[in-house]
Scaffold this active site. Sequence first.
Site, PDB file in Angstrom:
ATOM      1  N   ARG A  79       0.838  -1.204   0.000  1.00  0.00           N
ATOM      2  CA  ARG A  79       0.000   0.000   0.000  1.00  0.00           C
ATOM      3  C   ARG A  79       0.867   1.246   0.000  1.00  0.00           C
ATOM      4  NH1 ARG A  79      -1.386   2.524   4.463  1.00  0.00           N
ATOM      5  NH2 ARG A  79      -1.439   0.647   5.743  1.00  0.00           N
ATOM      6  N   TYR A 123     -16.291  17.240 -16.659  1.00  0.00           N
ATOM      7  CA  TYR A 123     -16.931  15.925 -16.688  1.00  0.00           C
ATOM      8  C   TYR A 123     -17.977  15.848 -15.583  1.00  0.00           C
ATOM      9  CZ  TYR A 123     -17.253  10.943 -15.460  1.00  0.00           C
ATOM     10  OH  TYR A 123     -17.706   9.698 -15.111  1.00  0.00           O
ATOM     11  N   ASP A 133      -6.854  18.757 -15.431  1.00  0.00           N
ATOM     12  CA  ASP A 133      -7.095  17.387 -15.868  1.00  0.00           C
ATOM     13  C   ASP A 133      -6.672  17.306 -17.336  1.00  0.00           C
ATOM     14  OD1 ASP A 133      -8.183  14.980 -16.817  1.00  0.00           O
ATOM     15  OD2 ASP A 133      -9.841  15.054 -15.395  1.00  0.00           O
ATOM     16  N   LYS A 178      -7.719   5.935 -19.731  1.00  0.00           N
ATOM     17  CA  LYS A 178      -7.937   6.413 -21.090  1.00  0.00           C
ATOM     18  C   LYS A 178      -6.674   6.238 -21.939  1.00  0.00           C
ATOM     19  CE  LYS A 178     -11.969   7.776 -19.411  1.00  0.00           C
ATOM     20  NZ  LYS A 178     -11.859   7.674 -17.954  1.00  0.00           N
TER      21      LYS A 178
END
Length: 413
Positions: free
Chosen positions: A64, A117, A190, A215
């Site tokens: 982690r 978005y 972004d 993406k």
Amino acid sequence: MDIHNKRFETLSVTHGEHESTTSDVAEDVVVPIHLTSTYAVGGLNPDADLESLNPDAGEYLYSRLSNPTRNALEHRLAAMEGGEYGMAFASGTAAIVSTVMATVQPGDHVVAFDDLYGGTKTMLSRLFEERLGVDVTLVDARDPDAVADAVRPETELLWMETPTNPLMRLCDIAALADVAHDAGALLGVDNTFVSPYFQQPLALGADVVVHSTTKYLNGHSDSVGGAVVTDDETLAGEIRFLQQVGMGNMLSPFDAYMVLRGTKTLPLRMERHQENALAVADYLESHDLVTAVHYPGLESHPQHDLAKRQMSGYGGVLSFELDAELAGVEQFLGALREFPLAVSLGGVESLVEHPATMTHSPLTQAARDELGITDSLVRMSVGVEHIADLLADLERGFDALESAQEKTAATSD
């Protein structure tokens, strides 16, 4: 290694994976998938703390906190964006949440692009405004003066997408960096829609950049992830704390491997995405059943000059308005075969989606109307297939739409 002596295409293929040239032991050309959850340590170290662990020196404790596969990816993503610090998350949304959370606290103010978005807008509203007491102002960031007018003394962050989803609107990154810094705030961008291959916001003055690695960076629609890159050491420390401890939301080793694999072909893919998208945009712009095309690579795009100034290419996403009601749009979409109806974007395969009923359905009708997200708006992620097949598929869709309209007209007569 001085990454500044390396071109983007080289960084995207090799950076972070096999940088050692002194070992006599055979090394993997491709970094292995380190699936272990924990690591054996050599002995007790009473003075050690989690923040002092150095993965680059092979100091690992728990996956982690850090993992060799993820560590390689984080170095590569930072280098590709021209930044110093990279952090990989389990999703793009997790990357955004962690970045905003590292920047603001209750009582602070955020100015954001009104054409973000839909999921990001919902997150800013329901999480930060309603639950965490952070005020958010949405503004048409195509106008830097409008952004400046929205800034308050308590503004800590400007949050932007460029191009936006789905209307492909742009904001002037350099101008907004000046607005943010004059106010003592940070600018976050972004950069998912065009990838670091075509745009590097940090070089234009942004303080932090985020991606949905799902993406273009991964590029094959088989991994979900997110990334943050910054040059700000303090901000990086806060984001890394949230990634490792505060939220524990890190990218898995397998997904890190998949993104590392994807970045190797990013330059090649982006060139083909752009080539095909421009051809599709030209085709759509000349079609009688299309009333508008939104793609910054077109000279008709109202911000084409800005796109040429701050981007080296225009990406593979576009949107357009059909001269049809919702029923006609459904006929058009239903006839397509090379453009499956699906959310997401940036994979090698072409996709099509209907923002009003899919990605932006969480917004109210009034909010969609205000943004210009109509029932006739269609968004396409243009893939790397042969352009002749893609254009033939669009012809199939338009034939179906024309047939449906003719039947409707005959019925009404």
